[in-house]
Design a protein around this motif. Structure first.
Motif, PDB file in Angstrom:
ATOM      1  N   ALA A  97       0.828  -1.218  -0.104  1.00 54.92           N
ATOM      2  CA  ALA A  97      -0.092   0.137  -0.073  1.00 54.92           C
ATOM      3  C   ALA A  97       0.828   1.205   0.024  1.00 54.92           C
ATOM      4  CB  ALA A  97      -1.019   0.131   1.056  1.00 54.92           C
ATOM      5  N   ASP A  98       1.929   1.200   0.732  1.00 56.67           N
ATOM      6  CA  ASP A  98       2.847   2.300   0.689  1.00 56.67           C
ATOM      7  C   ASP A  98       3.660   2.481  -0.886  1.00 56.67           C
ATOM      8  OD1 ASP A  98       2.490   2.803   3.474  1.00 56.67           O
ATOM      9  OD2 ASP A  98       4.361   1.881   4.196  1.00 56.67           O
ATOM     10  N   GLU A  99       3.657   1.371  -1.475  1.00 53.49           N
ATOM     11  CA  GLU A  99       4.284   1.525  -2.767  1.00 53.49           C
ATOM     12  C   GLU A  99       3.277   2.200  -3.676  1.00 53.49           C
ATOM     13  OE1 GLU A  99       6.959   0.918  -5.953  1.00 53.49           O
ATOM     14  OE2 GLU A  99       6.912   1.494  -3.905  1.00 53.49           O
ATOM     15  N   ASP A 100       1.976   1.741  -3.362  1.00 53.20           N
ATOM     16  CA  ASP A 100       0.847   2.229  -4.152  1.00 53.20           C
ATOM     17  C   ASP A 100       0.660   3.817  -4.181  1.00 53.20           C
ATOM     18  OD1 ASP A 100       0.366  -0.222  -4.925  1.00 53.20           O
ATOM     19  OD2 ASP A 100      -1.507  -0.464  -3.728  1.00 53.20           O
ATOM     20  N   VAL A 101       0.842   4.231  -2.907  1.00 55.30           N
ATOM     21  CA  VAL A 101       0.850   5.589  -2.495  1.00 55.30           C
ATOM     22  C   VAL A 101       1.790   6.504  -3.096  1.00 55.30           C
ATOM     23  CG1 VAL A 101       0.997   7.513  -0.601  1.00 55.30           C
ATOM     24  CG2 VAL A 101      -0.437   5.570  -0.400  1.00 55.30           C
ATOM     25  N   ARG A 102       3.213   5.722  -3.069  1.00 54.58           N
ATOM     26  CA  ARG A 102       4.388   6.382  -3.750  1.00 54.58           C
ATOM     27  C   ARG A 102       4.165   6.532  -5.091  1.00 54.58           C
ATOM     28  NH1 ARG A 102       8.145   5.476  -6.612  1.00 54.58           N
ATOM     29  NH2 ARG A 102       7.799   3.352  -7.239  1.00 54.58           N
ATOM     30  N   ILE A 103       3.846   5.571  -5.840  1.00 54.43           N
ATOM     31  CA  ILE A 103       3.419   5.601  -7.350  1.00 54.43           C
ATOM     32  C   ILE A 103       2.251   6.543  -7.776  1.00 54.43           C
ATOM     33  CG2 ILE A 103       2.486   4.437  -9.196  1.00 54.43           C
ATOM     34  CD1 ILE A 103       3.923   1.718  -8.156  1.00 54.43           C
ATOM     35  N   ALA A 104       1.333   6.624  -6.921  1.00 49.78           N
ATOM     36  CA  ALA A 104       0.295   7.558  -7.220  1.00 49.78           C
ATOM     37  C   ALA A 104       0.773   8.947  -6.968  1.00 49.78           C
ATOM     38  CB  ALA A 104      -1.044   7.503  -6.040  1.00 49.78           C
ATOM     39  N   GLU A 106       3.727  10.011  -7.343  1.00 53.02           N
ATOM     40  CA  GLU A 106       4.676  10.249  -8.533  1.00 53.02           C
ATOM     41  C   GLU A 106       4.164  10.502  -9.774  1.00 53.02           C
ATOM     42  OE1 GLU A 106       7.089   6.940 -10.460  1.00 53.02           O
ATOM     43  OE2 GLU A 106       8.376   7.349  -8.872  1.00 53.02           O
ATOM     44  N   ARG A 107       2.733  10.088 -10.142  1.00 50.91           N
ATOM     45  CA  ARG A 107       1.766  10.230 -11.062  1.00 50.91           C
ATOM     46  C   ARG A 107       1.153  11.436 -10.932  1.00 50.91           C
ATOM     47  NH1 ARG A 107      -1.435   6.503 -13.130  1.00 50.91           N
ATOM     48  NH2 ARG A 107      -1.078   7.191 -15.031  1.00 50.91           N
ATOM     49  N   GLY A 108       1.065  12.115  -9.837  1.00 54.43           N
ATOM     50  CA  GLY A 108       0.378  13.306  -9.722  1.00 54.43           C
ATOM     51  C   GLY A 108      -1.192  13.091  -9.125  1.00 54.43           C
ATOM     52  N   LEU A 109      -1.442  11.655  -8.897  1.00 55.72           N
ATOM     53  CA  LEU A 109      -2.706  11.495  -8.388  1.00 55.72           C
ATOM     54  C   LEU A 109      -3.172  11.844  -6.834  1.00 55.72           C
ATOM     55  CD1 LEU A 109      -3.032   7.691  -9.857  1.00 55.72           C
ATOM     56  CD2 LEU A 109      -3.670   9.758 -10.924  1.00 55.72           C
ATOM     57  N   PRO A 110      -4.361  12.181  -6.625  1.00 53.76           N
ATOM     58  CA  PRO A 110      -4.623  12.389  -5.100  1.00 53.76           C
ATOM     59  C   PRO A 110      -4.782  11.209  -4.538  1.00 53.76           C
ATOM     60  CG  PRO A 110      -6.711  12.807  -6.542  1.00 53.76           C
ATOM     61  CD  PRO A 110      -5.572  12.390  -7.551  1.00 53.76           C
ATOM     62  N   VAL A 111      -4.356  11.196  -3.241  1.00 56.47           N
ATOM     63  CA  VAL A 111      -4.264  10.166  -2.267  1.00 56.47           C
ATOM     64  C   VAL A 111      -5.308  10.550  -1.148  1.00 56.47           C
ATOM     65  CG1 VAL A 111      -2.951   8.597  -0.725  1.00 56.47           C
ATOM     66  CG2 VAL A 111      -1.867   9.261  -2.941  1.00 56.47           C
ATOM     67  N   TYR A 112      -6.218   9.751  -0.809  1.00 52.41           N
ATOM     68  CA  TYR A 112      -7.009  10.155   0.160  1.00 52.41           C
ATOM     69  C   TYR A 112      -6.706   9.082   1.403  1.00 52.41           C
ATOM     70  CZ  TYR A 112      -9.189  12.601  -3.557  1.00 52.41           C
ATOM     71  OH  TYR A 112      -9.644  13.454  -4.747  1.00 52.41           O
ATOM     72  N   GLN A 113      -6.922   9.769   2.723  1.00 56.26           N
ATOM     73  CA  GLN A 113      -6.536   8.991   3.974  1.00 56.26           C
ATOM     74  C   GLN A 113      -8.104   8.454   4.574  1.00 56.26           C
ATOM     75  OE1 GLN A 113      -3.374   8.254   4.880  1.00 56.26           O
ATOM     76  NE2 GLN A 113      -2.758   9.329   2.971  1.00 56.26           N
ATOM     77  N   ARG A 114      -8.862   9.131   3.989  1.00 58.42           N
ATOM     78  CA  ARG A 114     -10.296   8.973   4.730  1.00 58.42           C
ATOM     79  C   ARG A 114     -11.439   8.806   3.495  1.00 58.42           C
ATOM     80  NH1 ARG A 114     -12.948  12.180   8.711  1.00 58.42           N
ATOM     81  NH2 ARG A 114     -13.002  13.576   6.921  1.00 58.42           N
ATOM     82  N   VAL A 115     -12.449   7.964   3.445  1.00 57.40           N
ATOM     83  CA  VAL A 115     -13.190   7.881   2.304  1.00 57.40           C
ATOM     84  C   VAL A 115     -14.112   9.232   2.357  1.00 57.40           C
ATOM     85  CG1 VAL A 115     -15.034   6.808   3.695  1.00 57.40           C
ATOM     86  CG2 VAL A 115     -15.042   6.262   1.213  1.00 57.40           C
ATOM     87  N   GLU A 116     -14.206   9.940   3.466  1.00 55.12           N
ATOM     88  CA  GLU A 116     -14.968  11.012   3.733  1.00 55.12           C
ATOM     89  C   GLU A 116     -14.274  12.027   2.984  1.00 55.12           C
ATOM     90  OE1 GLU A 116     -15.824   8.562   7.218  1.00 55.12           O
ATOM     91  OE2 GLU A 116     -14.013   9.032   6.223  1.00 55.12           O
TER      92      GLU A 116
END
Length: 124
Positions: A97-104, A106-116
Motif C-alpha cells: 500500500a505504501d508503494e501504491d501511494v508512492r506511485i500515485a 509520483e503520477r500526480g494522483l490524489p491520495v485520500y486517507q479517509r473515504v469522507e
C-alpha cells in the motif's frame, strides 16, 4: 456533480498476518468495506487483490505465499495505477500500500486517507 473516478483502495492485505489465510481474508474484508461508500459517492472502487488473486490462480498459484505470486501481486497494483484516478490509503502497515501511494504521488494522483475526503462523498 463530481466526475466519477476509479479509486484504488490500498491497505494491509498480507502484512501482519503471518500468512494466515483467515487473517488475510479479514484484511480483504476490511478493504472491501470502503467499496460501497466509494460507489455510493459516484465512483468506482478497485482493490488490487480483486484482479491479482484470479490471475494468480490462473498462473497455477494457490495463495499469495506461492512463489509465482511475487510476479503477480505487486505488479497488478502497479498496472492498475496506470488506470486509476486516485488512491484511498486505509490505515495499517503495508509495504504494498505504501508503494501504491508512492506511485500515485509520483503520477500526480490524489491520495485520500479517509473515504469522507473523496470528492462527492455521500454519507449513508
Amino acid at each position: 456533480m463530481t466526475k466519477p473516478m476509479l479509486i484504488l483502495i490500498a491497505g494491509p492485505y498480507r502484512s501482519g498476518t503471518g500468512d494466515d489465510p483467515e487473517l488475510m481474508a479479514r484484511n480483504l474484508a476490511r478493504l472491501e468495506e470502503a467499496a460501497w461508500p466509494i460507489f455510493r459517492s459516484g465512483h468506482v472502487p478497485m482493490i488490487g487483490e480483486w484482479v491479482a488473486l484470479p490471475v494468480l490462480r490462473g498462473a497455477g498459484g494457490d495463495s499469495p505465499t506461492d512463489p509465482v505470486a511475487d510476479g503477480i501481486m505487486y505488479p497488478t497494483a502497479q498496472r492498475l495505477l496506470q488506470h486509476c484516478d486516485a488512491v484511498l490509503r486505509l490505515p495499517g502497515e503495508s509495504v504494498g500500500a505504501d508503494e501504491d501511494v508512492r506511485i500515485a504521488r509520483e503520477r500526480g494522483l490524489p491520495v485520500y486517507q479517509r473515504v469522507e475526503d473523496i470528492p462527492g462523498y455521500r454519507a449513508a
